[in-house]
Scaffold this motif. Structure first.
Motif, mmCIF file in Angstrom:
data_model
loop_
_atom_site.group_PDB
_atom_site.id
_atom_site.type_symbol
_atom_site.label_atom_id
_atom_site.label_comp_id
_atom_site.label_asym_id
_atom_site.label_seq_id
_atom_site.Cartn_x
_atom_site.Cartn_y
_atom_site.Cartn_z
ATOM 1 N N VAL A 104 1.874 1.753 -3.546
ATOM 2 C CA VAL A 104 0.746 2.271 -4.333
ATOM 3 C C VAL A 104 0.590 3.768 -4.081
ATOM 4 O O VAL A 104 0.404 4.547 -5.014
ATOM 5 N N LEU A 105 0.697 4.172 -2.815
ATOM 6 C CA LEU A 105 0.560 5.595 -2.485
ATOM 7 C C LEU A 105 1.663 6.411 -3.155
ATOM 8 O O LEU A 105 1.393 7.493 -3.703
ATOM 9 N N LYS B 289 -9.954 1.452 -10.519
ATOM 10 C CA LYS B 289 -9.986 0.534 -9.381
ATOM 11 C C LYS B 289 -10.592 -0.774 -9.866
ATOM 12 O O LYS B 289 -11.619 -0.776 -10.558
ATOM 13 N N ARG C 240 -6.210 8.192 -3.493
ATOM 14 C CA ARG C 240 -5.171 8.488 -2.488
ATOM 15 C C ARG C 240 -5.729 8.381 -1.072
ATOM 16 O O ARG C 240 -5.094 7.810 -0.186
ATOM 17 N N VAL D 221 -6.229 4.740 -0.065
ATOM 18 C CA VAL D 221 -4.965 4.055 0.232
ATOM 19 C C VAL D 221 -4.426 4.530 1.579
ATOM 20 O O VAL D 221 -3.938 3.726 2.378
ATOM 21 N N ASN E 207 0.826 -1.214 0.000
ATOM 22 C CA ASN E 207 0.000 0.000 0.000
ATOM 23 C C ASN E 207 0.858 1.262 0.000
ATOM 24 O O ASN E 207 0.491 2.265 -0.619
ATOM 25 N N ARG F 35 -6.320 2.803 4.258
ATOM 26 C CA ARG F 35 -5.879 1.417 4.347
ATOM 27 C C ARG F 35 -4.555 1.321 5.104
ATOM 28 O O ARG F 35 -4.366 0.445 5.949
#
Length: 130
Positions: free
Chosen positions: A48-49, A63, A78, A81, A45, A84
């Protein structure tokens, strides 16, 4: 006769405590597995960010929902994420606290088992001499 009953009682108690210790060790191993899974997810994660932070504001973000790619707002992606990452970080902290508690209990059980083993051995040695 009473001494053999006491010895059996000590051995039974030792067996119960050893079983408790074994259960604690299994719980610790399970905690480590779950923690490893969350650590991997946290790393993914965070990657990904970083990727989302590199995108221009007008970039298209999709998504995956089931077999379909759905367009999503970059700011929303954003935020999701980040949420998360916060959730996973909180879970890791909770798992660390649980692990510390389990390890403290394990240490206590190990000491109890060791003392019981010593009692049984000294009892058997005393009985053997008599």
């Amino acid at each position: 006769m009473a001494s053999s009953t006491a010895l059996r009682e000590l051995q039974r108690d030792l067996e119960n405590k050893a079983n408790d210790l074994s259960k604690l060790q299994k719980d610790i191993a399970k905690n480590h597995q779950v923690r490893k899974k969350y650590t991997i997810q946290l790393g993914e994660n965070e990657l990904v960010l970083k990727e989302l932070e590199l995108l221009m504001e007008d970039a298209n973000v999709f998504k995956l929902i089931g077999p379909v790619l759905v367009k999503q707002d970059l700011a929303e992606a954003r935020a999701n994420v980040r949420k998360r990452i916060d959730y996973i970080s909180a879970e890791l902290k909770r798992l660390d606290a649980t692990l510390q508690d389990l390890e403290d209990k394990q240490k206590s059980k190990q000491e109890t088992v060791f003392k019981l083993q010593q009692k049984v051995q000294s009892f058997q040695a005393g009985k053997g001499k008599a």
